[in-house]
Write a protein that holds these residues in place. Structure first.
Motif, PDB file in Angstrom:
ATOM      1  N   TYR A 150       0.833  -1.207   0.000  1.00 17.12           N
ATOM      2  CA  TYR A 150       0.000   0.000   0.000  1.00 17.12           C
ATOM      3  C   TYR A 150       0.868   1.258   0.000  1.00 17.12           C
ATOM      4  CZ  TYR A 150      -4.272  -2.667   0.812  1.00 17.12           C
ATOM      5  OH  TYR A 150      -5.343  -3.523   0.673  1.00 17.12           O
ATOM      6  N   THR A 151       1.966   1.227   0.722  1.00 19.30           N
ATOM      7  CA  THR A 151       2.870   2.382   0.769  1.00 19.30           C
ATOM      8  C   THR A 151       3.406   2.688  -0.621  1.00 19.30           C
ATOM      9  OG1 THR A 151       3.519   1.832   3.031  1.00 19.30           O
ATOM     10  CG2 THR A 151       4.975   3.305   1.811  1.00 19.30           C
ATOM     11  N   GLU A 152       3.847   1.653  -1.337  1.00 21.90           N
ATOM     12  CA  GLU A 152       4.373   1.856  -2.690  1.00 21.90           C
ATOM     13  C   GLU A 152       3.284   2.340  -3.640  1.00 21.90           C
ATOM     14  OE1 GLU A 152       6.059  -1.905  -3.678  1.00 21.90           O
ATOM     15  OE2 GLU A 152       7.978  -1.481  -2.681  1.00 21.90           O
ATOM     16  N   ALA A 153       2.079   1.786  -3.503  1.00 21.48           N
ATOM     17  CA  ALA A 153       0.973   2.188  -4.376  1.00 21.48           C
ATOM     18  C   ALA A 153       0.608   3.648  -4.160  1.00 21.48           C
ATOM     19  CB  ALA A 153      -0.242   1.299  -4.126  1.00 21.48           C
ATOM     20  N   ILE A 154       0.555   4.072  -2.903  1.00 21.73           N
ATOM     21  CA  ILE A 154       0.200   5.458  -2.597  1.00 21.73           C
ATOM     22  C   ILE A 154       1.294   6.409  -3.055  1.00 21.73           C
ATOM     23  CG2 ILE A 154      -0.207   7.090  -0.698  1.00 21.73           C
ATOM     24  CD1 ILE A 154      -1.611   4.736   0.763  1.00 21.73           C
ATOM     25  N   ASP A 155       2.563   6.054  -2.842  1.00 23.70           N
ATOM     26  CA  ASP A 155       3.669   6.891  -3.316  1.00 23.70           C
ATOM     27  C   ASP A 155       3.633   7.036  -4.829  1.00 23.70           C
ATOM     28  OD1 ASP A 155       4.857   7.633  -0.927  1.00 23.70           O
ATOM     29  OD2 ASP A 155       6.144   5.863  -0.833  1.00 23.70           O
ATOM     30  N   ASP A 160       2.555  10.213  -9.632  1.00 20.20           N
ATOM     31  CA  ASP A 160       1.970  10.187 -10.979  1.00 20.20           C
ATOM     32  C   ASP A 160       0.901  11.256 -11.159  1.00 20.20           C
ATOM     33  OD1 ASP A 160       3.613   8.061 -11.516  1.00 20.20           O
ATOM     34  OD2 ASP A 160       2.046   6.530 -11.351  1.00 20.20           O
ATOM     35  N   PHE A 161       0.056  11.440 -10.140  1.00 23.21           N
ATOM     36  CA  PHE A 161      -1.063  12.370 -10.243  1.00 23.21           C
ATOM     37  C   PHE A 161      -0.736  13.759  -9.699  1.00 23.21           C
ATOM     38  CE2 PHE A 161      -4.211   8.577  -9.856  1.00 23.21           C
ATOM     39  CZ  PHE A 161      -3.918   8.218 -11.159  1.00 23.21           C
ATOM     40  N   HIS A 162       0.459  13.924  -9.132  1.00 23.87           N
ATOM     41  CA  HIS A 162       0.857  15.208  -8.535  1.00 23.87           C
ATOM     42  C   HIS A 162      -0.184  15.652  -7.500  1.00 23.87           C
ATOM     43  CE1 HIS A 162       3.936  15.406 -11.610  1.00 23.87           C
ATOM     44  NE2 HIS A 162       3.007  15.262 -12.548  1.00 23.87           N
ATOM     45  N   CYS A 163      -0.451  14.738  -6.561  1.00 22.76           N
ATOM     46  CA  CYS A 163      -1.447  14.997  -5.533  1.00 22.76           C
ATOM     47  C   CYS A 163      -0.870  14.628  -4.170  1.00 22.76           C
ATOM     48  CB  CYS A 163      -2.722  14.206  -5.804  1.00 22.76           C
ATOM     49  SG  CYS A 163      -2.463  12.410  -5.923  1.00 22.76           S
ATOM     50  N   CYS A 164      -1.643  14.898  -3.126  1.00 23.15           N
ATOM     51  CA  CYS A 164      -1.162  14.613  -1.770  1.00 23.15           C
ATOM     52  C   CYS A 164      -2.360  14.334  -0.872  1.00 23.15           C
ATOM     53  CB  CYS A 164      -0.355  15.797  -1.236  1.00 23.15           C
ATOM     54  SG  CYS A 164       0.416  15.507   0.364  1.00 23.15           S
ATOM     55  N   SER A 192       6.664  11.776  -1.458  1.00 22.54           N
ATOM     56  CA  SER A 192       5.998  11.671  -2.760  1.00 22.54           C
ATOM     57  C   SER A 192       4.993  12.790  -2.996  1.00 22.54           C
ATOM     58  CB  SER A 192       5.290  10.315  -2.882  1.00 22.54           C
ATOM     59  OG  SER A 192       4.376  10.111  -1.811  1.00 22.54           O
ATOM     60  N   CYS A 193       4.671  13.558  -1.942  1.00 24.89           N
ATOM     61  CA  CYS A 193       3.772  14.707  -2.094  1.00 24.89           C
ATOM     62  C   CYS A 193       4.479  15.913  -2.716  1.00 24.89           C
ATOM     63  CB  CYS A 193       3.217  15.127  -0.736  1.00 24.89           C
ATOM     64  SG  CYS A 193       1.907  14.059  -0.088  1.00 24.89           S
ATOM     65  N   CYS A 194       5.788  15.934  -2.667  1.00 29.44           N
ATOM     66  CA  CYS A 194       6.544  17.125  -3.065  1.00 29.44           C
ATOM     67  C   CYS A 194       6.468  17.361  -4.571  1.00 29.44           C
ATOM     68  CB  CYS A 194       8.000  16.991  -2.649  1.00 29.44           C
ATOM     69  SG  CYS A 194       8.215  16.856  -0.859  1.00 29.44           S
ATOM     70  N   LYS A 195       6.502  18.633  -4.935  1.00 32.49           N
ATOM     71  CA  LYS A 195       6.527  18.989  -6.355  1.00 32.49           C
ATOM     72  C   LYS A 195       7.821  18.516  -6.997  1.00 32.49           C
ATOM     73  CE  LYS A 195       3.429  22.950  -5.847  1.00 32.49           C
ATOM     74  NZ  LYS A 195       3.262  24.426  -5.918  1.00 32.49           N
ATOM     75  N   THR A 196       8.918  18.633  -6.259  1.00 34.73           N
ATOM     76  CA  THR A 196      10.201  18.058  -6.670  1.00 34.73           C
ATOM     77  C   THR A 196      10.594  17.058  -5.592  1.00 34.73           C
ATOM     78  OG1 THR A 196      10.855  20.122  -7.764  1.00 34.73           O
ATOM     79  CG2 THR A 196      12.601  18.519  -7.277  1.00 34.73           C
ATOM     80  N   VAL A 197      10.533  15.784  -5.923  1.00 29.85           N
ATOM     81  CA  VAL A 197      10.743  14.743  -4.918  1.00 29.85           C
ATOM     82  C   VAL A 197      12.232  14.562  -4.632  1.00 29.85           C
ATOM     83  CG1 VAL A 197      10.373  12.319  -4.345  1.00 29.85           C
ATOM     84  CG2 VAL A 197       8.636  13.562  -5.634  1.00 29.85           C
ATOM     85  N   VAL A 198      12.614  14.926  -3.434  1.00 31.10           N
ATOM     86  CA  VAL A 198      13.963  14.672  -2.917  1.00 31.10           C
ATOM     87  C   VAL A 198      13.802  14.167  -1.488  1.00 31.10           C
ATOM     88  CG1 VAL A 198      15.130  16.390  -4.371  1.00 31.10           C
ATOM     89  CG2 VAL A 198      14.198  17.068  -2.152  1.00 31.10           C
ATOM     90  N   GLU A 199      14.841  13.532  -0.966  1.00 30.46           N
ATOM     91  CA  GLU A 199      14.761  12.953   0.371  1.00 30.46           C
ATOM     92  C   GLU A 199      14.493  14.018   1.426  1.00 30.46           C
ATOM     93  OE1 GLU A 199      17.215   9.816   3.230  1.00 30.46           O
ATOM     94  OE2 GLU A 199      18.133  10.619   1.394  1.00 30.46           O
ATOM     95  N   SER A 208       3.603  25.684  -1.494  1.00 31.37           N
ATOM     96  CA  SER A 208       4.644  26.047  -2.454  1.00 31.37           C
ATOM     97  C   SER A 208       5.631  24.888  -2.656  1.00 31.37           C
ATOM     98  CB  SER A 208       5.398  27.285  -1.986  1.00 31.37           C
ATOM     99  OG  SER A 208       6.063  27.033  -0.751  1.00 31.37           O
ATOM    100  N   ASN A 209       5.658  23.948  -1.702  1.00 26.51           N
ATOM    101  CA  ASN A 209       6.605  22.835  -1.752  1.00 26.51           C
ATOM    102  C   ASN A 209       5.950  21.521  -2.174  1.00 26.51           C
ATOM    103  OD1 ASN A 209       9.165  21.473  -1.169  1.00 26.51           O
ATOM    104  ND2 ASN A 209       8.083  20.585   0.576  1.00 26.51           N
ATOM    105  N   ILE A 210       4.657  21.365  -1.881  1.00 25.62           N
ATOM    106  CA  ILE A 210       3.968  20.108  -2.171  1.00 25.62           C
ATOM    107  C   ILE A 210       2.768  20.349  -3.074  1.00 25.62           C
ATOM    108  CG2 ILE A 210       4.663  19.137   0.061  1.00 25.62           C
ATOM    109  CD1 ILE A 210       1.735  19.597   0.984  1.00 25.62           C
ATOM    110  N   ASN A 211       2.225  19.254  -3.585  1.00 20.85           N
ATOM    111  CA  ASN A 211       0.984  19.313  -4.375  1.00 20.85           C
ATOM    112  C   ASN A 211      -0.185  19.197  -3.399  1.00 20.85           C
ATOM    113  OD1 ASN A 211       2.221  19.117  -7.147  1.00 20.85           O
ATOM    114  ND2 ASN A 211       2.961  17.179  -6.296  1.00 20.85           N
ATOM    115  N   PRO A 212      -0.936  20.264  -3.160  1.00 21.73           N
ATOM    116  CA  PRO A 212      -1.950  20.242  -2.098  1.00 21.73           C
ATOM    117  C   PRO A 212      -3.220  19.456  -2.431  1.00 21.73           C
ATOM    118  CG  PRO A 212      -1.981  22.352  -3.223  1.00 21.73           C
ATOM    119  CD  PRO A 212      -0.813  21.590  -3.787  1.00 21.73           C
ATOM    120  N   ALA A 213      -3.534  19.291  -3.709  1.00 17.18           N
ATOM    121  CA  ALA A 213      -4.791  18.634  -4.093  1.00 17.18           C
ATOM    122  C   ALA A 213      -4.766  17.155  -3.747  1.00 17.18           C
ATOM    123  CB  ALA A 213      -5.045  18.817  -5.579  1.00 17.18           C
TER     124      ALA A 213
END
Length: 262
Positions: A150-155, A160-164, A192-199, A208-213
Motif C-alpha cells: 500500500y505504501t508503494e501504491a500510494i507513493d 503520478d497524479f501530482h497529488c497529496c 511523494s507529495c513534493c513537487k520536486t521529490v527529494v529525500e 509552495s513545496n507540495i501538491n496540495p490537491a
C-alpha cells in the motif's frame, strides 16, 4: 399427376444461399473476425490490469479486477474457439451436428462472460466515486507506512497524479504513519507529495513545496476511463457472438435435414 412429381427433391448441399457449404464458409469468415475480436478483448483486459496495477490495490472491492479478469478469460477462450472453428470449417467433410452443438454452447458461454464483464464494469462505474470517497482516505491514513504494498501504491499515485492525501494534503495529519517509527525523520507528509521529490522534502508541507490537491478525483477519472473501455468492449464484442450462434444454429438444422453427423 405422376407420383414422382409430388415427392420433393432433396436440395443439394452445394446449392442455395443457405446451403451447408455456404454456411460453412460464412462460419469460417465469422471465426476469422471472431479471432480478431478475441485478440482485441484480451489486449484490452491486459491493458486494464497492467496500466494501473498498483491503483487496483487501493480500491475497496475487487469489481474492477474481476471484470478485467473475466474479459481476459473470455478473450482467450474466443481465440481458442475461433482457431478450432476455422480449422473445422476448412475440413472437406461436413462437421458432425454434435460438434456444431458444442461450438454453439461455447459461443453462448463466451457471450455470457463478456456480457457479465460489461455489466459489472457499468455497475461499478456508478458506485466508484462514492466508494473512493469513503474508502480511499481510510486506506491512506491507516495503511501507509504500515504495509509495503500500500505504501508503494500510494507513493506511486501521489507522484503520478501530482497529488497529496486522499482529498487534501491535510489528511496526513491524521495518519498512523505520522507518529510511527516509519516516519522517524518527522516528515509532515510523504516525500511523494513534493513537487520536486527529494529525500526529506516532506518535512515542509507548505503548498509552495507540495501538491496540495487530493488524489481521489484523479484516481476516479483514471478508473472510470478504464471502466468505460472495458464495459464497451465487453458488451460490444458479445453482440458478435449472436451472429455466430445464428449461423451455427442454421448449420445444425441443415445437418439434421441432411441426416449428417449421426
Amino acid at each position: 399427376m405422376p407420383l414422382e412429381s409430388m415427392i420433393p427433391m432433396e436440395e443439394s448441399k452445394d446449392e442455395g444461399c443457405c446451403s451447408i457449404n455456404f454456411l460453412k464458409y460464412v462460419l469460417y469468415m465469422f471465426n476469422f473476425v471472431f479471432m480478431l475480436s478475441g485478440l482485441a478483448v484480451f489486449g484490452v483486459a491486459v491493458w486494464s490490469l497492467a496500466a494501473e496495477p498498483h491503483y487496483i490495490l487501493l480500491l475497496a472491492t475487487a469489481s474492477f479486477g474481476t471484470a478485467a479478469y473475466v474479459l481476459m478469460a473470455a478473450g482467450l477462450l474466443v481465440v481458442i474457439t475461433s482457431v478450432v472453428g476455422c480449422l473445422g470449417a476448412l475440413r472437406e467433410s461436413l462437421p458432425a451436428s454434435s460438434q456444431v452443438t458444442g461450438y454453439t454452447f461455447v459461443l453462448l458461454l463466451i457471450f455470457l462472460m463478456e456480457s457479465m464483464a460489461g455489466v459489472l464494469a457499468y455497475v461499478y462505474q456508478v458506485q466508484l466515486q462514492m466508494e473512493l470517497a469513503q474508502h480511499l482516505n481510510s486506506t491512506f491514513t491507516n495503511k501507509y507506512g504500515m504495509q509495503l504494498a500500500y505504501t508503494e501504491a500510494i507513493d506511486d499515485m501521489q507522484q503520478d497524479f501530482h497529488c497529496c492525501g486522499a482529498t487534501y494534503y491535510t489528511n496526513w495529519q491524521y495518519s498512523r504513519w505520522l507518529d510511527s517509527e516509519a516516519n522517524a525523520e518527522r516528515r509532515k507528509v510523504p516525500d511523494s507529495c513534493c513537487k520536486t521529490v527529494v529525500e526529506l522534502c516532506g518535512r515542509r508541507d507548505h503548498p509552495s513545496n507540495i501538491n496540495p490537491a487530493g488524489c481521489v478525483h484523479q484516481l476516479d477519472f483514471v478508473i472510470q476511463d478504464h471502466l468505460v473501455v472495458v464495459g464497451a468492449v465487453g458488451v460490444g464484442v458479445s453482440v458478435v457472438q449472436i451472429f455466430g450462434v445464428i449461423i451455427s444454429c442454421c448449420l445444425f438444422v441443415k445437418l439434421k435435414n441432411y441426416g449428417r453427423g449421426y
